[in-house]
Design a protein around this motif. Sequence first.
Motif, mmCIF file in Angstrom:
data_model
loop_
_atom_site.group_PDB
_atom_site.id
_atom_site.type_symbol
_atom_site.label_atom_id
_atom_site.label_comp_id
_atom_site.label_asym_id
_atom_site.label_seq_id
_atom_site.Cartn_x
_atom_site.Cartn_y
_atom_site.Cartn_z
ATOM 1 N N UNK A 45 0.837 -1.205 0.000
ATOM 2 C CA UNK A 45 0.000 0.000 0.000
ATOM 3 C C UNK A 45 0.867 1.248 0.000
ATOM 4 N N UNK A 46 1.929 1.239 0.772
ATOM 5 C CA UNK A 46 2.831 2.394 0.826
ATOM 6 C C UNK A 46 3.563 2.582 -0.503
ATOM 7 N N UNK A 47 3.915 1.474 -1.137
ATOM 8 C CA UNK A 47 4.543 1.522 -2.464
ATOM 9 C C UNK A 47 3.583 2.121 -3.494
ATOM 10 N N UNK A 48 2.338 1.687 -3.458
ATOM 11 C CA UNK A 48 1.325 2.195 -4.385
ATOM 12 C C UNK A 48 1.030 3.677 -4.120
ATOM 13 N N UNK A 54 -2.515 10.698 -4.830
ATOM 14 C CA UNK A 54 -3.808 11.359 -4.669
ATOM 15 C C UNK A 54 -4.985 10.391 -4.530
ATOM 16 N N UNK A 55 -4.711 9.089 -4.492
ATOM 17 C CA UNK A 55 -5.794 8.117 -4.335
ATOM 18 C C UNK A 55 -6.310 8.110 -2.900
ATOM 19 N N UNK A 56 -7.637 7.969 -2.745
ATOM 20 C CA UNK A 56 -8.169 7.788 -1.399
ATOM 21 C C UNK A 56 -7.841 6.364 -0.944
ATOM 22 N N UNK A 57 -8.005 6.110 0.335
ATOM 23 C CA UNK A 57 -7.582 4.834 0.916
ATOM 24 C C UNK A 57 -8.300 3.649 0.288
ATOM 25 N N UNK A 58 -9.590 3.795 0.005
ATOM 26 C CA UNK A 58 -10.344 2.683 -0.596
ATOM 27 C C UNK A 58 -9.780 2.320 -1.962
ATOM 28 N N UNK A 59 -9.554 3.314 -2.798
ATOM 29 C CA UNK A 59 -9.005 3.038 -4.130
ATOM 30 C C UNK A 59 -7.574 2.510 -4.035
ATOM 31 N N UNK A 60 -6.822 3.034 -3.084
ATOM 32 C CA UNK A 60 -5.459 2.556 -2.856
ATOM 33 C C UNK A 60 -5.475 1.081 -2.463
ATOM 34 N N UNK A 61 -6.416 0.698 -1.596
ATOM 35 C CA UNK A 61 -6.523 -0.694 -1.169
ATOM 36 C C UNK A 61 -6.880 -1.609 -2.342
ATOM 37 N N UNK A 62 -7.799 -1.161 -3.205
ATOM 38 C CA UNK A 62 -8.180 -1.971 -4.372
ATOM 39 C C UNK A 62 -6.999 -2.105 -5.327
ATOM 40 N N UNK A 63 -6.297 -1.012 -5.588
ATOM 41 C CA UNK A 63 -5.125 -1.067 -6.465
ATOM 42 C C UNK A 63 -4.062 -2.000 -5.885
#
Length: 87
Positions: A45-48, A54-63
Amino acid sequence: MADQQANNQEKRRTTVTIYGDQYTVISDESKRHVDDVSRHVDAKMREMRKVNPYLDTRRLAVLTAINIADDYLKMQKDQGSMSEEED
């Protein structure tokens, strides 16, 4: 019912922190394994986040989930190719 109770007794609760949030994971895996998996997800998640700040946490988690699944499927495919070469 006895089997279900036996299965519940084998499961452990482990509290982990991923991307600043705490989660309770219920698993029959060892605490060390759950911690290793959690650290891997946190690191991904930190790498992404570095690539997509600028991604919110939900989108970051999905990515992150997509990237981890991609790594997993590629590894499975590579192992399958190795097995076919051995035959």
